[in-house]
Design a protein around this motif. Structure first.
Motif, PDB file in Angstrom:
ATOM      1  N   ARG A 181       1.887   3.486   0.710  1.00 48.22           N
ATOM      2  CA  ARG A 181       2.014   4.770   1.395  1.00 48.22           C
ATOM      3  C   ARG A 181       3.112   5.620   0.783  1.00 48.22           C
ATOM      4  O   ARG A 181       3.058   6.844   0.828  1.00 48.22           O
ATOM      5  N   GLY A 182       4.118   4.959   0.195  1.00 47.99           N
ATOM      6  CA  GLY A 182       5.168   5.695  -0.498  1.00 47.99           C
ATOM      7  C   GLY A 182       4.641   6.447  -1.701  1.00 47.99           C
ATOM      8  O   GLY A 182       5.218   7.436  -2.148  1.00 47.99           O
ATOM      9  N   ALA A 183       3.505   5.965  -2.228  1.00 46.63           N
ATOM     10  CA  ALA A 183       2.860   6.640  -3.350  1.00 46.63           C
ATOM     11  C   ALA A 183       1.822   7.649  -2.863  1.00 46.63           C
ATOM     12  O   ALA A 183       0.989   8.112  -3.635  1.00 46.63           O
ATOM     13  N   GLU A 184       1.859   7.962  -1.575  1.00 44.07           N
ATOM     14  CA  GLU A 184       0.975   8.944  -0.941  1.00 44.07           C
ATOM     15  C   GLU A 184      -0.487   8.540  -1.054  1.00 44.07           C
ATOM     16  O   GLU A 184      -1.370   9.363  -1.312  1.00 44.07           O
ATOM     17  N   GLU A 335       1.398 -12.680  -6.239  1.00 46.10           N
ATOM     18  CA  GLU A 335       0.262 -11.814  -6.548  1.00 46.10           C
ATOM     19  C   GLU A 335       0.368 -10.430  -5.903  1.00 46.10           C
ATOM     20  O   GLU A 335      -0.608  -9.678  -5.899  1.00 46.10           O
ATOM     21  N   THR A 336       1.534 -10.091  -5.401  1.00 43.55           N
ATOM     22  CA  THR A 336       1.680  -8.802  -4.706  1.00 43.55           C
ATOM     23  C   THR A 336       1.280  -7.635  -5.586  1.00 43.55           C
ATOM     24  O   THR A 336       0.588  -6.700  -5.139  1.00 43.55           O
ATOM     25  N   ASP A 337       1.688  -7.681  -6.846  1.00 42.80           N
ATOM     26  CA  ASP A 337       1.416  -6.573  -7.760  1.00 42.80           C
ATOM     27  C   ASP A 337      -0.084  -6.328  -7.899  1.00 42.80           C
ATOM     28  O   ASP A 337      -0.540  -5.178  -7.954  1.00 42.80           O
ATOM     29  N   ARG A 338      -0.868  -7.399  -7.935  1.00 39.31           N
ATOM     30  CA  ARG A 338      -2.321  -7.246  -8.082  1.00 39.31           C
ATOM     31  C   ARG A 338      -2.924  -6.494  -6.898  1.00 39.31           C
ATOM     32  O   ARG A 338      -3.799  -5.648  -7.063  1.00 39.31           O
ATOM     33  N   TYR A 339      -2.454  -6.784  -5.697  1.00 40.99           N
ATOM     34  CA  TYR A 339      -2.975  -6.102  -4.517  1.00 40.99           C
ATOM     35  C   TYR A 339      -2.554  -4.638  -4.490  1.00 40.99           C
ATOM     36  O   TYR A 339      -3.308  -3.777  -4.041  1.00 40.99           O
ATOM     37  N   TYR A 343      -4.947  -0.152  -5.207  1.00 41.29           N
ATOM     38  CA  TYR A 343      -4.853   1.207  -4.667  1.00 41.29           C
ATOM     39  C   TYR A 343      -4.418   2.206  -5.742  1.00 41.29           C
ATOM     40  O   TYR A 343      -4.076   3.344  -5.427  1.00 41.29           O
ATOM     41  N   GLY A 344      -4.448   1.772  -6.992  1.00 43.87           N
ATOM     42  CA  GLY A 344      -4.088   2.666  -8.082  1.00 43.87           C
ATOM     43  C   GLY A 344      -2.603   2.937  -8.172  1.00 43.87           C
ATOM     44  O   GLY A 344      -2.183   3.939  -8.773  1.00 43.87           O
ATOM     45  N   VAL A 345      -1.786   2.063  -7.602  1.00 45.43           N
ATOM     46  CA  VAL A 345      -0.330   2.243  -7.604  1.00 45.43           C
ATOM     47  C   VAL A 345       0.294   1.318  -8.641  1.00 45.43           C
ATOM     48  O   VAL A 345      -0.105   0.158  -8.771  1.00 45.43           O
TER      49      VAL A 345
END
Length: 357
Positions: A181-184, A335-339, A343-345
């Motif tokens: 959400r921080g990345a809108e 694996e947090t980065d993969r999730y 969302y394209g973040v």
């Protein structure tokens, strides 16, 4: 404990290496590893890292095993993608924001012309807390294999014990909402609630599959059946990542999810909860394997997951969903980065360092 951060690079490479190792193992160890990947399919059913799962089944057995009755035209729902997507949204909301419930789980895998059955339990708090615990144990006749997915709403863990080899994966779900959400990036359901078990399965179907919905009967109970065919764009992505010229026969390209359309008369509960999930292969012989019109009779049933004895419960205490790590010597993969990338973040280097802590 050392923390390994997941790399989003081609995960088929590791799969092909694992298959080479499987071929070199004694028969009992090969079967154990094969069952292990079947268990893994339940953990992340549509992740392409399980694309080459070496599970086999006789096509006749697969056709006979499909228990969802032929659609009755009088109760048939219009087959339209918008209606199916709306139903998926309703089911997802029921899973993540609905009341607490538990259920028994049965997973059937067809491998080496054998039918291997695993049993387990599922429990969740619901009400938007993201707390759940899924456990499944499978026996292959020579060994026992265990999968656990558990989340306390802050950390989601996946622990698998396959033929005595333990692996651990973790997702810092408590940070997903903040960074996405921080990345809108607007989302209907909080991203932290879409990690693991049925919520992840359903959200992946919505993302990667063309879906339609029909009315049907499952053991005389009325259900909605969502049928999904892997999107051509996703198929091309997976093929490009795999480096293969031919599609892996045992990568699921068709799914069917039976969803209760009425409550269980004994408990007055269960509407909008999935009760049966089928994973089907590409057609064995077809001029256009990606066609959505291909009959299930031409496909092989890879894995079947069933939920039964579904009942409402009082919300369990939070500590019931905390993972007690008894494998301190095992390095876990974060694996947090993969999730987040779904969302394209993209994380900054500072945020990546936070994941390594």
């Amino acid at each position: 404990m050392k923390i390994d951060r997941h790399s989003p690079r081609n995960r088929f490479t590791a799969v092909k290496q694992s298959l080479a190792m499987i071929r070199d193992r004694p028969r009992r160890q090969r079967l154990a590893l094969i069952i292990g990947v079947g268990v893994g399919m339940l953990a992340t059913p549509f992740c392409h890292c399980h694309g080459e799962t070496p599970i086999t089944s006789d096509s006749g057995t697969a056709a006979e095993t499909s228990a969802v009755a032929k659609v009755n035209p009088r109760i048939s729902q219009p087959s339209s993608e918008p209606e199916a997507m709306h139903l998926l949204s309703q089911v997802l909301h029921m899973i993540v924001y609905g009341p607490a419930f538990d259920a028994k789980v049965r997973e059937t895998v067809w491998t080496n012309s054998r039918e291997v059955v695993g049993v387990g339990t599922y429990e969740q708090t619901g009400n938007g807390k993201g707390q759940f615990n899924l456990q499944v144990t499978m026996h292959d006749g020579g060994g026992k294999h265990h999968l656990q997915q558990i989340s306390d709403g802050r950390l989601a863990w996946t622990r698998s014990d396959i033929a005595g080899k333990v692996s651990l994966r973790r997702v810092d779900v408590g940070r997903l909402d903040e960074w996405i959400r921080g990345a809108e990036k607007s989302t209907t359901i909080s991203p932290r609630l879409l990690v693991g078990a049925w919520a992840e399965m359903l959200s992946t179907i919505a993302r990667d599959y063309h879906v339609q919905v029909d009315g049907a009967k499952l053991k005389q109970d009325p259900v909605w059946v969502i049928t999904g065919t892997l999107k051509q764009s996703r198929r091309k992505e997976i093929a490009a990542e795999s480096g293969r010229e031919e599609w892996p026969l045992l990568h699921p390209t068709r799914i069917r999810v039976a969803i209760r359309s009425t409550p269980d008369p004994d408990t007055d509960f269960g509407r909008l909860i999935p009760t049966r999930i089928e994973f089907w292969s590409d057609p064995v012989h077809a001029s256009d394997p990606s066609s959505a019109e291909t009959s299930l009779d031409a496909r092989r049933l890879i894995t079947l997951v069933e939920l039964y004895s579904i009942r409402p419960i009082s919300p369990p205490p939070p500590e019931r969903f905390r993972f007690e790590n008894q494998d301190a010597e095992v390095n876990f993969v974060n694996e947090t980065d993969r999730y987040i990338q779904l969302y394209g973040v993209r994380l900054t280097e500072r945020q990546r360092r936070q994941l390594r802590r």
